[in-house]
Write a protein that holds these residues in place. Structure first.
Motif, PDB file in Angstrom:
ATOM      1  N   ASP C 136      -4.110  13.607   0.705  1.00  0.00           N
ATOM      2  CA  ASP C 136      -3.052  14.561   1.031  1.00  0.00           C
ATOM      3  C   ASP C 136      -3.461  15.482   2.170  1.00  0.00           C
ATOM      4  O   ASP C 136      -2.665  15.770   3.075  1.00  0.00           O
ATOM      5  N   ASP C 137      -4.694  15.938   2.125  1.00  0.00           N
ATOM      6  CA  ASP C 137      -5.176  16.788   3.221  1.00  0.00           C
ATOM      7  C   ASP C 137      -5.191  16.037   4.541  1.00  0.00           C
ATOM      8  O   ASP C 137      -4.902  16.602   5.596  1.00  0.00           O
ATOM      9  N   ILE C 138      -5.553  14.764   4.471  1.00  0.00           N
ATOM     10  CA  ILE C 138      -5.636  13.968   5.698  1.00  0.00           C
ATOM     11  C   ILE C 138      -4.255  13.807   6.329  1.00  0.00           C
ATOM     12  O   ILE C 138      -4.108  13.860   7.556  1.00  0.00           O
ATOM     13  N   LYS C 139      -3.234  13.624   5.499  1.00  0.00           N
ATOM     14  CA  LYS C 139      -1.870  13.434   6.020  1.00  0.00           C
ATOM     15  C   LYS C 139      -1.455  14.549   6.966  1.00  0.00           C
ATOM     16  O   LYS C 139      -0.768  14.318   7.954  1.00  0.00           O
ATOM     17  N   SER C 140      -1.874  15.732   6.653  1.00  0.00           N
ATOM     18  CA  SER C 140      -1.454  16.870   7.482  1.00  0.00           C
ATOM     19  C   SER C 140      -2.573  17.406   8.368  1.00  0.00           C
ATOM     20  O   SER C 140      -2.418  18.455   8.990  1.00  0.00           O
ATOM     21  N   ALA C 141      -3.675  16.678   8.428  1.00  0.00           N
ATOM     22  CA  ALA C 141      -4.813  17.183   9.192  1.00  0.00           C
ATOM     23  C   ALA C 141      -4.639  16.943  10.683  1.00  0.00           C
ATOM     24  O   ALA C 141      -3.954  16.018  11.101  1.00  0.00           O
ATOM     25  N   GLU C 266      -5.581   1.683  -6.124  1.00  0.00           N
ATOM     26  CA  GLU C 266      -6.108   1.679  -4.760  1.00  0.00           C
ATOM     27  C   GLU C 266      -6.103   0.267  -4.175  1.00  0.00           C
ATOM     28  O   GLU C 266      -6.603  -0.672  -4.788  1.00  0.00           O
ATOM     29  N   THR C 267      -5.580   0.145  -2.964  1.00  0.00           N
ATOM     30  CA  THR C 267      -5.500  -1.154  -2.308  1.00  0.00           C
ATOM     31  C   THR C 267      -6.872  -1.702  -1.950  1.00  0.00           C
ATOM     32  O   THR C 267      -7.131  -2.896  -2.079  1.00  0.00           O
ATOM     33  N   PHE C 268      -7.758  -0.840  -1.487  1.00  0.00           N
ATOM     34  CA  PHE C 268      -9.006  -1.334  -0.891  1.00  0.00           C
ATOM     35  C   PHE C 268     -10.224  -1.250  -1.812  1.00  0.00           C
ATOM     36  O   PHE C 268     -11.283  -1.749  -1.462  1.00  0.00           O
ATOM     37  N   LEU C 269     -10.062  -0.602  -2.960  1.00  0.00           N
ATOM     38  CA  LEU C 269     -11.203  -0.448  -3.858  1.00  0.00           C
ATOM     39  C   LEU C 269     -11.021  -1.352  -5.068  1.00  0.00           C
ATOM     40  O   LEU C 269     -10.143  -1.129  -5.895  1.00  0.00           O
ATOM     41  N   ASN C 322      -7.259   6.491   7.920  1.00  0.00           N
ATOM     42  CA  ASN C 322      -6.927   7.909   8.057  1.00  0.00           C
ATOM     43  C   ASN C 322      -5.904   8.154   9.157  1.00  0.00           C
ATOM     44  O   ASN C 322      -4.975   8.948   8.991  1.00  0.00           O
ATOM     45  N   ALA C 323      -6.056   7.443  10.256  1.00  0.00           N
ATOM     46  CA  ALA C 323      -5.102   7.604  11.357  1.00  0.00           C
ATOM     47  C   ALA C 323      -3.701   7.189  10.917  1.00  0.00           C
ATOM     48  O   ALA C 323      -2.699   7.822  11.287  1.00  0.00           O
ATOM     49  N   ASN C 324      -3.625   6.119  10.148  1.00  0.00           N
ATOM     50  CA  ASN C 324      -2.321   5.702   9.619  1.00  0.00           C
ATOM     51  C   ASN C 324      -1.665   6.845   8.854  1.00  0.00           C
ATOM     52  O   ASN C 324      -0.473   7.129   9.035  1.00  0.00           O
ATOM     53  N   CYS C 329       2.178   6.196   9.365  1.00  0.00           N
ATOM     54  CA  CYS C 329       2.272   4.751   9.133  1.00  0.00           C
ATOM     55  C   CYS C 329       1.907   4.470   7.678  1.00  0.00           C
ATOM     56  O   CYS C 329       1.297   5.293   6.994  1.00  0.00           O
ATOM     57  N   ASP C 330       2.245   3.272   7.207  1.00  0.00           N
ATOM     58  CA  ASP C 330       1.732   2.860   5.909  1.00  0.00           C
ATOM     59  C   ASP C 330       0.212   2.828   5.973  1.00  0.00           C
ATOM     60  O   ASP C 330      -0.370   2.368   6.963  1.00  0.00           O
ATOM     61  N   GLU C 331      -0.399   3.262   4.899  1.00  0.00           N
ATOM     62  CA  GLU C 331      -1.854   3.471   4.919  1.00  0.00           C
ATOM     63  C   GLU C 331      -2.622   2.195   5.229  1.00  0.00           C
ATOM     64  O   GLU C 331      -3.697   2.235   5.817  1.00  0.00           O
ATOM     65  N   ASP C 332      -2.079   1.043   4.826  1.00  0.00           N
ATOM     66  CA  ASP C 332      -2.844  -0.202   4.989  1.00  0.00           C
ATOM     67  C   ASP C 332      -2.467  -0.986   6.245  1.00  0.00           C
ATOM     68  O   ASP C 332      -2.955  -2.096   6.448  1.00  0.00           O
ATOM     69  N   THR C 333      -1.653  -0.401   7.103  1.00  0.00           N
ATOM     70  CA  THR C 333      -1.219  -1.133   8.291  1.00  0.00           C
ATOM     71  C   THR C 333      -2.422  -1.547   9.147  1.00  0.00           C
ATOM     72  O   THR C 333      -3.287  -0.733   9.449  1.00  0.00           O
ATOM     73  N   GLY C 334      -2.465  -2.812   9.495  1.00  0.00           N
ATOM     74  CA  GLY C 334      -3.554  -3.325  10.336  1.00  0.00           C
ATOM     75  C   GLY C 334      -4.862  -3.514   9.603  1.00  0.00           C
ATOM     76  O   GLY C 334      -5.873  -3.902  10.196  1.00  0.00           O
TER      77      GLY C 334
END
Lengths: 342, 342, 342, 342
Positions: C136-141, C266-269, C322-324, C329-334
């Motif tokens: 959540d913090d990253i979204k607005s960072a 979690e998608t990646f864990l 994080n950039a997504n 963007c959707d978190e898992d894009t690319g």
């Protein structure tokens, strides 16, 4: 009798390999280790794998008392080597592992190495160090010039064939694959693990590798007329070992017979039965060279494959073999270590 | 004096390593090579890196005349080994490299190896082969049981510490990384190059590796009470070498001093200065074991790191060291080969 | 919508990995590549594997027009990064991959990195980039500080366990093995292929690795009291991949359940079934992290093993994740590329 | 539109590679995975790196309902493939990755593969799958026969040169080096890590490798007369990647120009500037093929070097490229993944 040995350039891979081999040599004692940039260090700091040996500290070359030395191995970089050797006592026996004294023609040296030779008087007395072919000269030599590791690999396959006239001299292709230790311990991006592992590539493509100068010199001398081969080296993701796949035109059985005959009495050169193929894994860490011959499906063409360890038979093992001859030791003393596999 | 040697299981990696080492041993001669499935073959076919040696042909074990043999190395698989050794002449000196005679308690054997021992009468006279700690017993032994390679690596770090009472016996963790040759030449999917290179993983996690049986037996005997360690092996993309990172609770300086003191007179066990770290690269192909101790940032904790070559000090080198003792040779004969680096 | 992306430090491995990932990202376009020492070169010269892409030429950082940039990845070395970021427009979204903005306490920064922080005003707004825990913090960072690759590997295993209070906080040992690409493309003797392949060793032993600063900061914050772990990294002869073997005291089933529960969405864990063990080979080149839990034979002890690719989930993949979030963007894009095996 | 895909032989490396590629293909869905010996297993057990994907369980081939399948990839071993394909519905689109349908002349098949072909009626409609040269035929094909990986590597270098008549057809030598994954996941002693790493050797020397059958067929067809090349493959200590060093007689600039012209519009075939050399590292994991041309120091001779990933462009990537054509997708769909380096 114990011969007193100095090694200059002891902080490089060929220096370390010399020490590894001499460690079990019953007639040699290392009395001095020279390495300018790391002078003052213990060998165990520079090469922890030699920690168990009692070795002299690394010193600057000008701190060595060469009067106490019977034979000096010079494992310095090209150009540095000639500058150093020029100043050493003129009576000191020397085995040089650099490229500096390999080429008999100063013009060829200048052409391939990009500058005038600085120690032509030493060059004049240097013997080319391919032991099996210059044995008698080496016995009485003061200065022996170690061959290029690739140059040795190719010559073991080709010299007897050129001598015997059993192959077409204008159609020789040497496709060579070498491990990375041949490039030394130098800091180059392309020698990083991350750049090198899990892949392979050709380099010095098209006839630009300096070891070609040795092929030209030696093959032309044997043939009595200019011989030019094609030579493409590749870098392998492996530390030790060279395998050269050599394409020639000639009768495979005759090619095999010529090589088997030429090397029948040689301790370190093993010609495999016709149709068998050597591998770098089977000579690793040893002074042996395996040679295989196979006929191609196209009549009149043969493939000769040679494998040796660039750090041993290709440089430091060859150097020790030559030093044995120069000092009157048995030629194979300290060199009968079996290959390390796996 | 030349001792006549037989090697059973000569077609595996530890068999080949024995031959490599004995090749330069001045007091041993190999008179028989046993290898059932490859009986009839020349060694040069099975292991081309041994091509330069004059070796007897591989034969079935029952074709060997053991009356002509002074000492027999048995490098057979577990279980096979006890069945074979049981039938060998009772006066023949034997160094076994399998797990079959390592455990003094038959119940422990049955528990870890999943079956009753078939040669308990031999087990009764077997001496555990960790040379530096069973030296006197080995000298007069008829049957010596080589240790597990991982078991040796861990014990060199821990035995003196347990003996001296300088670490907490209930808080020992051995995180070990091993090259693949320890798994032998067997055809398993997970040993393929494509499955193994460029990565790493733990296996036998949670206290299921059989070498734990040796840790339990030996550490408990030293401590005079049960000692159980944690032990997690990992497979490395490398052929040779084990490095064990061992976490203990104790004073780092005391830990270091204890190890340095214990091994001060040992030829093959080198304790590095406090704070230095060994590497498998620096013992590869040799019988040396490097041991380093570092204090953690958390007071009262030390990290002991041990490195040895699983095929040499971890099995075949150890076996030869023991054979030297059993035959009255100097303990280090044939074993002073320097590590091969790079 | 297409977001305009700049990458500073594009000539290093993490820079190249960012480009590899963004190459198939449907909502990002690379508009600038900064790399001071190689400015003026084409990417195909610096990284020939990216030859097929249409990419801007490398330029000096001060040649970039940041008004045309929506988000800037900063893959520069430590210390350089803070000096550069300090001067970038204060409205520019930035994902930093260096260590410069990971530590919230300037004294800790000074202690571990040996100097005063030069951009504390940026540090104050930086969000620690362990995506799954700071989402959540990253979204607005505006500025996200990528984690250390080792720090990420350890935290994925331990954060939920510390949070849930299911392990002993004073008895955590992280024994980690990493591939060499984590050290970057720098010219160091110990990163040469000949020094690294076919072996392994520990480094920064005893609690001196800088990623400990992140463990201390994060684990203490979760626990609400100081937590100090033991951490020993080892260098593997592999290019990519980290596997961390973590020894904890706690109930294995509870440990497993805690992790499986925490990462269920979690998608990646990926938490493996209890008793299974991950391998670096199975996450290579991907953004996935595999986590395994096994109980030790000693009751009350568990081993947690985590594997991820240091260049992807450990740095550039995390950065893109994080950039997504920062760009909507959707978190898992690319990032859904499957691992490359073998 | 989503095409329904079946993969037979899903437990091998080419099967896994197909799944990796299709995982990000927007227009394909895997509906069936066939693998007889591992039928009943989950893909995550067979290939844990695919754990994150939702995939059907492995089933026996006869359990698959081919009516629900739009296209079937057949990644089965030679001989098995023809037996299976013979029995599949005659309307099913098939891309075969085995050697079974590559040779148009049944006598050539019998000669190289040692037995009569069992599905000649299928052979009659099979199109040779070298995409860039059979593109139009592939679009309308029902059955496409994937090329040998070595055969593809050599043809990309030589087809345009033979077509243009710029090289001597009787003097072509292909010296090829390949990673081990081309040999598949089979249990062979020579594919073990301990047998393979840290070395290299030639195999199938002298013109006995079966991929020669493809060279003969294709080159002779282009030239309109028999063309026989020399071909020597070598095994590299690497998992992926082929590099072929090809010696031809012809003008280097003309050779380069011919290749650059022929491939100017090809997405996946990149001709480097004259004098540059490709590396397997720069195409790893991708569908790209890099081609370099250098002139030798001997006039009138050129060296053409080709590099591709045997599992991608050499087999599974090629197969997907062909499937895209057969199904009306864009040819490069799912195939634009950048190479993975380092």
């Amino acid at each position: 009798m114990t011969h007193k040995i100095a090694i200059l350039g002891a902080s490089g891979y060929t220096g370390a390999e010399l020490i590894r081999l001499i460690a079990t040599h019953p007639e040699m004692e290392i009395v001095a280790l020279g390495a300018n940039s790391k002078a003052g260090m213990e060998m165990a700091e520079v090469f922890p794998h030699l920690r168990h040996l009692s070795l002299p500290k690394l010193v600057k070359i000008d701190q060595i008392d060469f009067d106490q030395v019977d034979l000096c191995f010079c494992a310095l970089p090209h150009a540095t080597s000639q500058a150093v050797i020029k100043e050493l006592p003129k009576t000191l026996k020397i085995v040089d592992l650099s490229a500096d004294f390999r080429l008999r023609d100063p013009e060829e040296y200048a052409r391939w190495y990009g500058g005038q030779h600085q120690a032509l008087e030493c060059q004049n007395e240097a013997i080319y160090g391919l032991t099996e072919f210059y044995r008698d000269d080496i016995k009485s030599a003061r200065l022996v010039a170690g061959t290029g590791c690739n140059a040795a690999t190719g010559q073991y396959a080709l010299r007897p064939l050129i001598q015997a006239g059993v192959i077409d001299l204008d159609e020789i292709i040497i496709d060579l694959k070498t491990g990375v230790s041949g490039a030394g311990r130098s800091l180059k991006e392309n020698l990083l693990h991350a750049e090198l592992s899990e892949g392979a590539h050709a380099y010095a493509v098209g006839g630009t590798h300096r070891h070609l100068a040795e092929f030209d010199q030696e093959f032309s001398a044997i043939a009595g007329r200019p011989v030019k081969v094609q030579f493409t080296p590749h870098l392998l993701p492996a530390n030790r070992g060279i395998v050269a796949t050599i394409y020639v035109k000639g009768d495979p059985a005759e090619v095999h017979q010529t090589l088997a005959g030429a090397y029948a009495d040689e301790t370190f050169l093993e010609v495999l039965p016709l149709g068998q193929t050597p591998s770098t894994r089977h000579i690793r860490g040893s002074n042996f060279c395996h040679i295989g011959v196979t006929g191609d499906r196209i009549e009149g063409r043969a493939i000769v494959i040679t494998a040796l360890d660039n750090l041993t038979k290709g440089s430091s093992g060859q150097a020790l073999q030559n030093a044995n001859l120069m000092l009157g030791c048995d030629e194979d003393t300290g060199l009968m270590l079996a290959p390390v596999f796996p």
